[in-house]
Design a protein around this motif. Structure first.
Motif, short mmCIF file in Angstrom:
data_model
loop_
_atom_site.label_atom_id
_atom_site.label_comp_id
_atom_site.label_asym_id
_atom_site.label_seq_id
_atom_site.Cartn_x
_atom_site.Cartn_y
_atom_site.Cartn_z
N PRO A 76 9.10 -2.39 0.49
CA PRO A 76 7.92 -2.39 1.36
C PRO A 76 8.30 -2.83 2.76
O PRO A 76 9.31 -3.51 2.95
N GLY A 77 7.50 -2.44 3.71
CA GLY A 77 7.77 -2.87 5.07
C GLY A 77 6.60 -2.57 5.97
O GLY A 77 5.76 -1.72 5.65
N PRO A 78 6.52 -3.26 7.09
CA PRO A 78 5.35 -3.14 7.96
C PRO A 78 5.22 -1.78 8.63
O PRO A 78 4.15 -1.48 9.16
N GLU A 79 6.28 -0.94 8.62
CA GLU A 79 6.10 0.39 9.22
C GLU A 79 5.27 1.29 8.31
O GLU A 79 4.87 2.37 8.70
N ARG A 80 5.03 0.83 7.07
CA ARG A 80 4.13 1.55 6.17
C ARG A 80 3.02 0.59 5.75
O ARG A 80 3.01 0.07 4.64
N VAL A 82 -0.38 -1.12 4.55
CA VAL A 82 -1.31 -0.76 3.49
C VAL A 82 -2.66 -1.43 3.73
O VAL A 82 -2.73 -2.61 4.04
N PHE A 84 -5.50 -2.34 1.47
CA PHE A 84 -5.70 -2.39 0.03
C PHE A 84 -7.15 -2.15 -0.34
O PHE A 84 -8.06 -2.37 0.46
N SER A 88 -7.74 -7.56 0.25
CA SER A 88 -6.58 -8.46 0.13
C SER A 88 -6.32 -9.31 1.36
O SER A 88 -5.18 -9.46 1.79
N ARG A 152 -5.65 -5.55 10.47
CA ARG A 152 -4.35 -6.13 10.14
C ARG A 152 -3.29 -5.03 10.01
O ARG A 152 -2.18 -5.16 10.52
#
Ligand code: ADP
Ligand code: MG
Lengths: 287, 340
Positions: A76-80, A82, A84, A88, A152
């Protein structure tokens, strides 16, 4: 097709269960262009969230994989980012602090303190949450929480925004507001978006393409519908639009037919999709 | 106590206590009179009933030290203990006054004179013993928590460490303080050899024993709390690529605070219970030693005095738990949660 932005190729996933491996996704292929808005639609439990989680890097595909701008997705990473399904947010942080946590994580090295503060506020402004930025999640409504969740995600300046039924839990009016905000934000920022939805109208209104998934187990892409309505789209004007209603009917027909004939979604189907994608052409209605 | 005095207290370290009482007063004022009568009358009636049954039952039992004391006798001894305490304090005060006067006189006669200041060495009163016990339990509990919380967090986050440590935790958890005490005593005597010790050996022995007994519930509860953190929040932490420390401080600790405090409260309760036994056997000053001394003393008042100690132990234990509850309310983010 090496210059593709986001590419899911031959993605299959099995989960280990006490009664042997359980195949949830089988041979999912999808190419997404930069700035494209793609909706995933399908019956409950078919594996939509699983697709999203694989793109997010939270699950690892058993076979096949995801390539974003030429790099394989492995974690996972902040360039993708999510959004939720259930927002969340961290319940012990205010709206501001929730967004700030993400901003600090992504821009620690590139932005000064003042710039980060500015950026947090800017993103809250974007989702019209400035007035309640110092409230904690339990002090704001469901729609507002979802907005903060979106703020966010946007604040991370992601290449791809992944949204899992972001408006599923909202009442119709709030949902309409949120959809309008999303249209506006996406027009401005031109993010690539993958959004899961149950709502046919929402899918048609927002998407460039609607990916319709077959029923599980071993679900795959049943069909892809290209929505060629001009933007900006206006929900009221579209209500009487023949083209719009045609798209709606297409999606409904797919969902209706799949539900009644789940057994013919086997190999034949997925092969058809692979070839249609390989040819770079999408059939509005396969089989 | 009036609202005004409570407001005055608000500026002192007693603030929490005062705030607690204030909110209680607020609640009482908000309640309708019938409800008020019921919520006060029922516990009072129950307590009176208890005293009556106790008094009646006690008078039936003859012991080597006379009849088992009833409520009246115990109350009388409570007052005696208060008097003893006050007498001791005034004796101490007079001692220091005399010493000061003596020294002042000495200095007046010869400004270069070396004056001696001797500490007062009276025997500790009942209330001194309570205080000593409180200090001991507080230090043990603090040390136990300082170890237990990090261990619990690490066990909750790492399944491997959990598998490694869980059997040890489960085995040591049920061990009685009476079993630890001899081991601790012998090890302390062997290891802690100093010409000028800061702590007495008996203090160390009982404090370590208490630590060994009260560390487990906090470890276990923290572990459970940490390993039950919502999957969604952990996903958030993964997507944000939070570092280990940020994850622990922003996500892990806040979400496991309720379980952590449940553990801390059990730990403190056990610590207080164990301390009395440890003090008795280690002969460390404190309530346990008070009970033991009274038992050895065997005067006609001993039983009543021990019973005073029993009530004091119970009351202090209750207060310690309330204190933890207040602390929990202070640090917990979910102010709407009902804590009891
Ligand atoms: N971690 C997992 N372990 C085992 N089975 C899972 C897991 N995640 C999802 N599944 C199964 O995969 C199927 C698809 O789930 P999901 O992707 O959540 O469906 P959707 O989002 O389309 O409603 C369900 O049958 C679910 O039980
Ligand atoms: Mg889902």
């Amino acid at each position: 097709m090496s210059n593709e932005h986001l590419m899911l190729s031959q993605v299959s996933i099995e989960f280990p269960t006490p009664s042997g491996p359980f195949k949830v996704l089988d041979n999912v292929n999808l190419n997404i262009k930069e700035g494209e808005f793609v909706s995933l639609i399908g019956h409950s439990g078919c594996g939509k969230s699983t697709v999203l989680n694989i793109v997010a890097g939270l699950y690892e595909a058993t076979t096949g994989g995801v390539i974003l701008d030429g790099k394989e997705v492995t974690e996972p990473g902040p360039e993708r980012a999510v959004v939720f399904q259930n927002h969340s947010l961290l319940p012990w942080l205010t709206a501001y602090e929730n967004v700030e946590l993400a901003v600090k994580q992504v821009f620690k090295k590139t932005k000064s303190k003042a710039e980060m503060d500015e950026w947090v506020k800017h993103n809250l402004e974007l989702v019209h949450m400035s007035h309640a930025m110092h409230k904690r999640p339990d002090e704001i409504s469901g729609g507002m929480k979802q907005r903060v969740g979106i703020a966010r995600a946007l604040a991370m300046e992601p290449k791809v925004l992944l949204m899992d039924e972001p408006f599923g839990a909202l009442d119709a009016l709030t949902r309409a507001h949120m959809q309008d905000s999303l249209i506006e934000i996406q027009a401005r920022l031109n993010n690539t978006v993958i959004m899961i939805t149950h709502d046919v109208d929402e899918a048609v209104l927002l998407s460039d393409r609607i990916v319709m998934m077959t029923n599980g187990p071993a679900a795959t892409i049943g069909d892809i519908l290209k929505v060629e309505l001009p933007r900006p789209r206006n929900r009221v004007a579209l209500a009487d639009d023949a083209q719009y209603n045609h798209y709606r009917a297409e999606v409904l027909k797919f969902l209706y037919e799949r539900q009644h004939r789940p057994e013919d979604k086997t190999e034949k189907k997925s092969e058809a999709d692979v070839t249609s994608i390989a040819k770079g052409k999408i059939n509005v209605k396969a089989a | 106590m009036t609202t005004d005095t409570l407001k005055l207290l608000g500026t002192t370290p007693l603030q929490w206590l005062a705030n607690g009482l204030m909110s209680m007063l607020d609640k009482i004022q908000g309640i309708n009179p019938q409800e008020l009568i019921r919520s006060i009358a029922i516990p009072v009636i129950a307590f009176v009933l208890f005293l009556v049954i106790w008094g009646a039952a006690a008078s039936q039992v003859d012991t080597s030290l006379g009849k088992v004391p009833g409520p009246a006798k115990v109350w009388e001894q409570t007052m005696v203990l208060v008097d003893e305490h006050n007498n001791e304090r005034s004796r101490e005060k007079r001692f220091y006054e005399r010493q000061e006067k003596r020294n002042a006189k000495k200095l007046a006669a010869d400004p270069d004179a070396i004056v001696k200041i001797r500490p007062y060495t009276g025997s500790p009163t009942f209330f001194d013993q309570i205080w000593t016990s409180l200090i001991t339990v507080a230090s043990s509990f603090l040390i136990a928590s300082l170890f237990a919380i990090p261990i619990g967090i690490i066990c909750g986050l790492s399944p491997i460490l959990y598998k490694a440590l869980n059997p040890l935790i489960q085995i040591f958890k049920p061990v009685s303080p009476l079993a630890w005490l001899p081991i601790v005593t012998i090890i302390v005597s062997a290891v802690y050899v100093s010409k000028d010790p800061i702590f007495s050996k008996s203090y160390l022995t009982s404090a370590i024993t208490v630590t060994l007994c009260c560390i487990w519930p906090t470890i276990i509860n923290t572990t459970v709390g940490v390993s039950n953190i919502s999957k969604d929040l952990l996903n958030v932490s993964q997507v944000l690529r939070l570092g280990w420390w940020t994850k622990v401080f922003k996500i892990v600790i806040p979400s496991s605070i309720p379980m952590m405090f449940a553990g801390l409260r059990v730990s403190l309760g056990i610590g207080w219970m164990v301390l009395i036994a440890a003090e008795m056997l280690a002969q460390n000053p404190g309530l346990g030693k008070f009970v033991w001394d009274e038992f050895q003393n065997g005067s006609s008042n001993s039983l009543a005095r021990i019973m005073v100690a029993v009530f004091a132990i119970g009351f202090v234990g209750f207060m310690l738990d309330r204190l933890m509850l207040m602390l929990q309310k202070k640090v917990s983010w979910d102010k709407s949660a009902v804590l009891r």
